[in-house]
Design a protein around this motif. Sequence first.
Motif, PDB file in Angstrom:
ATOM      1  N   GLY A   1      -0.096   0.968  -2.758  1.00 55.88           N
ATOM      2  CA  GLY A   1      -1.413   0.570  -3.241  1.00 55.88           C
ATOM      3  C   GLY A   1      -2.464   0.623  -2.148  1.00 55.88           C
ATOM      4  N   VAL A   2      -2.080   0.190  -0.930  1.00 56.52           N
ATOM      5  CA  VAL A   2      -3.007   0.263   0.204  1.00 56.52           C
ATOM      6  C   VAL A   2      -3.362   1.713   0.494  1.00 56.52           C
ATOM      7  CG1 VAL A   2      -3.232  -0.127   2.683  1.00 56.52           C
ATOM      8  CG2 VAL A   2      -2.249  -1.905   1.223  1.00 56.52           C
ATOM      9  N   ARG A   3      -2.357   2.582   0.471  1.00 56.53           N
ATOM     10  CA  ARG A   3      -2.599   3.998   0.751  1.00 56.53           C
ATOM     11  C   ARG A   3      -3.553   4.600  -0.281  1.00 56.53           C
ATOM     12  NH1 ARG A   3       2.291   5.422   1.173  1.00 56.53           N
ATOM     13  NH2 ARG A   3       2.611   6.112  -0.979  1.00 56.53           N
ATOM     14  N   ALA A   4      -3.367   4.247  -1.556  1.00 59.29           N
ATOM     15  CA  ALA A   4      -4.252   4.757  -2.605  1.00 59.29           C
ATOM     16  C   ALA A   4      -5.675   4.242  -2.424  1.00 59.29           C
ATOM     17  CB  ALA A   4      -3.708   4.357  -3.978  1.00 59.29           C
ATOM     18  N   ALA A   5      -5.813   2.974  -2.012  1.00 57.48           N
ATOM     19  CA  ALA A   5      -7.145   2.397  -1.810  1.00 57.48           C
ATOM     20  C   ALA A   5      -7.859   3.044  -0.631  1.00 57.48           C
ATOM     21  CB  ALA A   5      -7.022   0.891  -1.604  1.00 57.48           C
ATOM     22  N   VAL A   6      -7.097   3.429   0.401  1.00 61.25           N
ATOM     23  CA  VAL A   6      -7.694   4.118   1.550  1.00 61.25           C
ATOM     24  C   VAL A   6      -8.330   5.425   1.095  1.00 61.25           C
ATOM     25  CG1 VAL A   6      -7.188   5.314   3.714  1.00 61.25           C
ATOM     26  CG2 VAL A   6      -6.195   3.065   3.270  1.00 61.25           C
ATOM     27  N   VAL A   7      -7.576   6.199   0.314  1.00 62.31           N
ATOM     28  CA  VAL A   7      -8.082   7.484  -0.165  1.00 62.31           C
ATOM     29  C   VAL A   7      -9.284   7.279  -1.080  1.00 62.31           C
ATOM     30  CG1 VAL A   7      -7.495   9.576  -1.443  1.00 62.31           C
ATOM     31  CG2 VAL A   7      -5.793   8.505   0.038  1.00 62.31           C
ATOM     32  N   ALA A   8      -9.269   6.187  -1.861  1.00 66.25           N
ATOM     33  CA  ALA A   8     -10.376   5.906  -2.776  1.00 66.25           C
ATOM     34  C   ALA A   8     -11.559   5.251  -2.073  1.00 66.25           C
ATOM     35  CB  ALA A   8      -9.886   5.003  -3.908  1.00 66.25           C
ATOM     36  N   GLU A   9     -11.438   5.056  -0.744  1.00 60.11           N
ATOM     37  CA  GLU A   9     -12.510   4.483   0.075  1.00 60.11           C
ATOM     38  C   GLU A   9     -12.885   3.075  -0.387  1.00 60.11           C
ATOM     39  OE1 GLU A   9     -15.316   7.739   1.771  1.00 60.11           O
ATOM     40  OE2 GLU A   9     -15.071   8.199  -0.370  1.00 60.11           O
ATOM     41  N   ILE A  10     -11.866   2.239  -0.514  1.00 62.82           N
ATOM     42  CA  ILE A  10     -12.049   0.837  -0.887  1.00 62.82           C
ATOM     43  C   ILE A  10     -11.518  -0.017   0.254  1.00 62.82           C
ATOM     44  CG2 ILE A  10     -11.521  -0.945  -2.592  1.00 62.82           C
ATOM     45  CD1 ILE A  10     -10.900   1.271  -4.590  1.00 62.82           C
ATOM     46  N   LYS A  11     -12.275  -1.043   0.646  1.00 64.42           N
ATOM     47  CA  LYS A  11     -11.825  -1.942   1.707  1.00 64.42           C
ATOM     48  C   LYS A  11     -10.607  -2.711   1.215  1.00 64.42           C
ATOM     49  CE  LYS A  11     -15.073  -3.644   4.214  1.00 64.42           C
ATOM     50  NZ  LYS A  11     -14.818  -3.022   5.543  1.00 64.42           N
ATOM     51  N   ARG A  12      -9.589  -2.855   2.114  1.00 64.10           N
ATOM     52  CA  ARG A  12      -8.305  -3.395   1.703  1.00 64.10           C
ATOM     53  C   ARG A  12      -8.002  -4.729   2.381  1.00 64.10           C
ATOM     54  NH1 ARG A  12     -10.011   1.231   3.169  1.00 64.10           N
ATOM     55  NH2 ARG A  12      -8.842   0.993   5.105  1.00 64.10           N
ATOM     56  N   ILE A  13      -7.596  -5.719   1.593  1.00 66.27           N
ATOM     57  CA  ILE A  13      -7.016  -6.956   2.116  1.00 66.27           C
ATOM     58  C   ILE A  13      -5.558  -6.992   1.657  1.00 66.27           C
ATOM     59  CG2 ILE A  13      -7.017  -9.473   2.042  1.00 66.27           C
ATOM     60  CD1 ILE A  13      -9.993  -9.424   1.729  1.00 66.27           C
ATOM     61  N   GLY A  14      -4.656  -6.982   2.628  1.00 66.59           N
ATOM     62  CA  GLY A  14      -3.235  -6.983   2.299  1.00 66.59           C
ATOM     63  C   GLY A  14      -2.712  -8.392   2.091  1.00 66.59           C
ATOM     64  N   VAL A  15      -2.048  -8.619   0.954  1.00 69.27           N
ATOM     65  CA  VAL A  15      -1.460  -9.919   0.639  1.00 69.27           C
ATOM     66  C   VAL A  15       0.043  -9.819   0.890  1.00 69.27           C
ATOM     67  CG1 VAL A  15      -1.199 -11.719  -1.104  1.00 69.27           C
ATOM     68  CG2 VAL A  15      -3.238 -10.259  -1.104  1.00 69.27           C
ATOM     69  N   LEU A  16       0.554 -10.645   1.787  1.00 67.81           N
ATOM     70  CA  LEU A  16       1.930 -10.503   2.269  1.00 67.81           C
ATOM     71  C   LEU A  16       2.927 -11.218   1.354  1.00 67.81           C
ATOM     72  CD1 LEU A  16       1.235 -11.052   6.081  1.00 67.81           C
ATOM     73  CD2 LEU A  16       1.292  -8.908   4.790  1.00 67.81           C
TER      74      LEU A  16
END
Length: 713
Positions: A663-678
């Motif tokens: 999901g993080v990888r997809a958001a990077v490509v979509a140019e969306i800032k990411r907050i990772g929830v552990l």
Amino acid sequence: MLNSRSHCYRLASEAFSPPRRSITQSRQLEDLKQLYEVLKHESQSSTYPYSEKINPNGIFANNELDLQKIKVYGFDFDYTLARYKPTLHSLIYDNAKTFLVKNLRYPDALMNFSYRPGMGARGLHLDIKRGWLMKVDSYHNIQLGTVYHGMRAVSDEEVLAAHHGTKLTIDVVGYLGRTSNMFQFVDIFSIPEITLLRDVTQYFIDNSIPFATEYVHYDVQEAVSAFHKSGAMHRIVGNNVETYFEENARLKTFLQRLRDANKQIFIITNSAYWYVNHGMSYLLGENWQDFFDIIICQARKPSFFAEQKRPFREIDVHKNSKSWARVQKLEHGKVYVEVCWKIAFQWNLPCRFCSKGNLTNLISMTNWQGNDVLYIGDHIYGDLADLFLKYGWRTGAILEEVEDEINIMNSDAFQKTIRWLTVLQWLTNKLQVIPGPEADLVMKNWLAEQDAERAKSRDLLNPYFGSIFRTHTVPTYFHRRLARFADVYTSNVCNFLSYPLDYIFFPRRLALPHENVLPTPDLNLLLMKSISLCVYVCAGRFNDDITRALLPDASEDKRREIDERKDLLFHQLVKENLQPTKGLPRIIAYIQENRSKFKLGLATNAIPSVTEFGLTFIKIDMKTFLDAIIIAKELGIKMYLKLTRRLNVEKNTRIVFEDSASGVRAAVVAEIKRIGVLTSAEKETLEEYGTWRTVKNFEGMNWDEIFTALTLC
């Protein structure tokens, strides 16, 4: 944007890990009764099999066996290389019955009786003093409901009173199936003997004839033994091979395969040579001896395997004479005996002057080492026990009942019965921790239903005694001995043709009582084969994808019905075990207070029913709380791009909370800032894929700071 993937993984692991199931934590009787109704409907209406169907012609391992290490193959003759038709049981029954009437002066009315299949079973014990036939389990317990005196079922109360419970001591039951108190019927030849014993006993009871049960047992045993030892049975069968022997076209192929692989092959049989010759000529042709390196007839097993020695004698089967020269080695194509040859050759009689056993001579002449030899026979005591325990040979058992029982176990009726019985036992176990009179009443009803289901499964196999291999929950005494003395077992020696000669038979890893085992009953009811499939479904795959793969022949309406039942069961199991991610309620409250400041969307690959269930659980109204929802079969860039278009926001004002690396990888490509929830991935993993920040959960997050950061981008 919130993703429910981590919730789904946690739901699956918590719901289906036995120590944490909600049903084990809930002590509410009403919930358990509701679950009973759901599971019963599911188990009885499901068209999916409870388990994979077993190959009735398979070979089953008690102990690891590597065929590549086997250099020598040995065989018994009767019921191993040679298989008999059911007509043989009728022949034994009729001749033993005649012996009782003509020789022992039993009532003439017994001549009207005839053999009926299913009245006996291999492995049964006889309480000699009482004349009770019974099935005993591997822990020396009598299985109640399988005790018969003649044709009358002995009540549980009678059994418990006579034996002071169900437990039999080792002195009573014995180690190899025979004591002064008990006698075990081990080989398949004993089935007509059991049938005749039951018929005679019942006749005496019905006609009020006083009798001692021991005498009836010994007389029937003598009658059957006389038919064997007199040579009468072999004369009749040997001269009518088409009537009594089953044809086996695969036998020649199997033996030729061993010869082509340079394996040594031998026979050790208690039958006389002339009888073996008639049978083998019918099965393999006149030159059948060419398949075997060593042929030993009239061996008198199990005495043959004792430590004392008696020299072999060679016989000339063409001249009807015996050799006077000492046998220095065993040669291909020759026949050897270990008894007074003239009597044995003609009448199949043992010699009373013979000393016990000469396997020691056989080993010294061949130099065969224990692990090099695989000996295959049908009698677990007479053929296999000594070879396994004293000489270290590898052993295989031939049991025709294996194929018969597996065919029944593969049937829809048996599968459905066992499915519900397994679930009912699971529910009963959970009910035990709930106190109170109402729970006690439910327990009484469920135990009665459990007994009824057990009887149903038993009757499908044999209405009197059930399976020869198991009681309700544990193996039988017979199977325990089988597992002790046989490395592998199968229904037909030619089943080895289905396996290459370098095949390794591995025993199934059985869960010990203190170990976990999968799949559990509730997983089977969800139509899943393993916990990984459960997680696969709950992690966002659509119901129709799974049911279409598992039930390719089912109609769309049927699959839709199964999907709905699965969701209902899933929600029932997990509803009391769910907890929102820490800090989530406070974040939701903040969003509701500042709703006009931003747009909110949800992107998920969870199935719609799970998504709706999760949002309802955290008390979110999809229509008023969210501006857009995107549900896709796979988590990826297209899903995020579609959501951003739906929300119509600039790329520098978008942020996503993600728990997965993909999901993080997809958001990077979509140019969306990411907050990772552990909640499902390691911090290092998410940061490697490009998170702006990582948080353990939502607790302690400063939403004002995040909002300010977005507006300044």
